[in-house]
Design an enzyme around this catalytic site. Structure first.
Site, short mmCIF file in Angstrom:
data_model
loop_
_atom_site.label_atom_id
_atom_site.label_comp_id
_atom_site.label_asym_id
_atom_site.label_seq_id
_atom_site.Cartn_x
_atom_site.Cartn_y
_atom_site.Cartn_z
CG HIS A 253 22.98 -30.87 -3.73
ND1 HIS A 253 21.58 -31.76 -3.52
CD2 HIS A 253 23.68 -31.56 -2.36
CE1 HIS A 253 21.82 -32.75 -2.40
NE2 HIS A 253 23.07 -32.87 -1.94
CD GLU A 308 30.67 -33.57 1.06
OE1 GLU A 308 31.33 -33.61 2.12
OE2 GLU A 308 29.69 -34.76 0.90
#
Ligand SMILES: CC(C)(COP(=O)(O)OP(=O)(O)OC[C@H]1O[C@@H](n2cnc3c(N)ncnc32)[C@H](O)[C@@H]1OP(=O)(O)O)[C@@H](O)C(=O)NCCC(=O)NCCS
Length: 365
Positions: A253, A308
Site C-alpha cells: 500500500h 483487497e
C-alpha cells in the site's frame, strides 16, 4: 526533483478522512472505522461523510427514503444498458451509463441530491445489466421495501438477501467508502478542479478505479488463491512471482506501512461469519506465506496485507460473482468521491503539476 506517481506529496487539505499509515488507523470525520463498523450502517456513514455528523433516527429515515426513491432507472437508461455490447465489462457499463446521465437535469439538483442519486443508482445499473445478460426480470415487488444494502445484495445475486450476508456487505462497504487521496478520488478531484460537473468527476473516477493496481485487485486475489490451491509448492510459487517482479494482489500500500486496518476488520468479520472454512483457511495460509516471502525478498519495503485481500474473501463468502467485485467497491467509494468533489469546490485550485521534458530538441535550418 521528480516525485514519480506524486509519492509522498501532499497537495490538498481534507476534513473527510485521516489515514495513519504507520499505526494502521483510519478515521472518517473523527470516527475510527472500527467504531463505525461495529455501531453504524453504510447509510449512516454515507450521511456522516456528506453532512459531517452521524444522523439521528429522523435523518436516517430521510436518507433511506431518498436513496430508495432515487434508485429507479429511467427508460432511456434501461434502453442504453440493453444496447451496450453483450461482452462489455461491468465497470465500462457503469462509466458509460453514468456519463450518459442528463447533466441538464442533474446540474439543477443540489450537490447532495446529485451525490444521493449517483449512490442510489449504482446497484440498479449493476442489477439491471445482469438481468439483461442473464435474461431474467427483476421482481420490483420484492425489491421495493429493501434498504440500500439489502437491495444492493439482491441486485448482485438475484436472491433474497441473507441477514449475515447483508451485514458482511455493509461492513465491507463502510470500510471502502472513503480513503483519502487514493487514485480514483484524486482523479475525481482533478476533474472537479476544472469546474466540471459531478457526473464528469464520477465518470473519471470509475475509469481510474477499474485498474488492477487499484479497484481491480480483488479479482486478482482470487486468481492468486486459486493458483496457490492447485500448486505443489506454494512457497516456491509465491517466491517465483516476487522474484519475477510480479505484484501480488492484496499486498502493499502506498500509505500503510503496517497491516491495513480494513483488512484486519474484514478478516475478523470473516472469522465470525465462517468459523472453520476451507477457503478462509486457504486465504489465511496464503497471507502468512506471502508476508513471510515479502519480508525476506523485499526487505525494508514495508509490504503488508491490504483491504483487497480479505475483500475478495468476503465477497466470495457472500456468493458474489467475481466480475462484480470492482463494481461493488465502486458502489461504496462513490460516496467518498462525491464528498471530495464537494470539498474541492469549497476552496478550489485547479490541479496542474509539471513534467520534465526528456525528449529531443531539434534545430530547424
Ligand atoms: C498498492 C501499490 C500500487 C503501492 O505501490 P507503491 O507504494 O508505489 O510501491 P512500489 O510499487 O513502489 O513498490 C515498492 C517495492 O515493493 C514491491 N511491491 C510493492 N507491492 C508489492 C506486491 N503487492 N507484490 C510484490 N512486490 C510488491 C515493488 O515491487 C517494489 O520493489 P522494488 O523496490 O524492489 O522495486 C502496490 O503495493 C501494488 O501494486 N500492490 C498490488 C495491488 C493491490 O493490491 N492494490 C490494492 C491497493 S489497496
Amino acid at each position: 526533483m521528480i516525485f514519480h506517481g506524486l509519492k509522498g506529496i501532499t497537495c490538498t487539505e481534507t476534513a473527510i478522512s485521516h489515514i495513519d499509515g504507520d499505526n494502521g488507523q483510519l478515521i472518517y470525520r473523527g470516527y475510527d472505522i472500527n467504531y463505525l463498523t461495529k455501531n453504524h450502517t453504510f447509510v449512516e456513514v454515507a450521511y456522516l461523510l456528506w453532512f459531517g455528523e452521524l444522523p439521528n433516527q429522523q435523518e436516517l429515515n430521510w436518507l433511506t427514503n431518498e436513496l430508495k426513491a432515487r434508485r429507479v432507472l429511467s427508460d432511456s437508461t434501461k434502453q442504453l444498458i440493453k444496447l451496450l455490447p453483450e461482452d462489455m465489462d461491468m465497470m465500462s457499463v457503469m462509466s458509460t451509463v453514468i456519463a450518459s446521465l442528463n447533466t441538464a437535469t442533474f446540474n439543477q439538483m443540489t450537490e447532495i441530491e446529485q451525490s444521493m442519486m449517483l449512490t442510489a443508482i449504482m446497484p440498479s445499473i449493476i442489477g439491471y445489466r445482469k438481468s439483461v445478460q442473464k435474461n431474467y426480470v427483476i421482481d420490483e415487488k420484492i425489491t421495493e421495501d429493501l434498504n440500500h444494502i439489502e437491495y444492493f445484495l439482491h441486485m448482485l445475486t438475484d436472491k433474497k438477501p441473507e441477514p449475515t450476508h447483508v451485514k458482511a456487505l455493509d461492513t465491507y462497504m463502510i470500510l471502502t467508502i472513503e480513503h483519502g487521496l487514493n487514485a480514483s478520488t484524486f482523479s475525481s478531484r482533478v476533474t472537479a478542479s476544472t469546474e466540471s460537473d459531478m457526473v464528469a468527476a464520477v465518470t473519471s473516477a470509475i475509469g481510474t478505479m477499474k485498474g488492477p493496481l487499484h479497484g481491480g485487485a480483488p479479482t486478482g486475489v482470487l486468481d492468486l488463491l486459486e493458483e496457490v490451491a492447485s500448486s505443489q509448492n506454494s512457497v516456491q510459487l509465491i517466491e517465483q512471482k516476487i522474484n519475477s517482479g510480479e505484484k501480488l494482489m492484496g499486498f502493499g500500500h502506498r500509505v500503510y506501512k503496517t497491516t491495513d486496518p480494513r483488512a484486519i476488520a474484514l478478516k475478523e468479520k470473516l472469522i465470525d461469519m465462517k468459523g472453520n472454512d476451507e477457503w478462509l483457511d486457504l486465504a489465511m495460509n496464503v497471507e502468512e506465506i506471502t508476508i513471510d516471502a515479502l519480508n525476506r525478498l523485499k526487505l525494508g519495503r514495508g509490504i503488508y496485507t491490504n483491504v483487497e485481500f480479505y475483500a475478495a474473501a468476503i465477497m466470495k463468502a457472500i456468493d458474489m460473482d467475481p466480475a462484480l467485485f470492482t463494481p461493488t467497491f465502486t458502489s461504496s467509494r462513490v460516496v467518498g468521491w462525491t464528498t471530495h468533489v464537494m470539498e474541492q469546490a469549497e476552496n478550489n485550485v485547479i490541479f496542474r503539476p509539471q513534467s520534465t521534458y526528456i525528449g529531443k530538441f531539434l534545430t530547424h535550418v
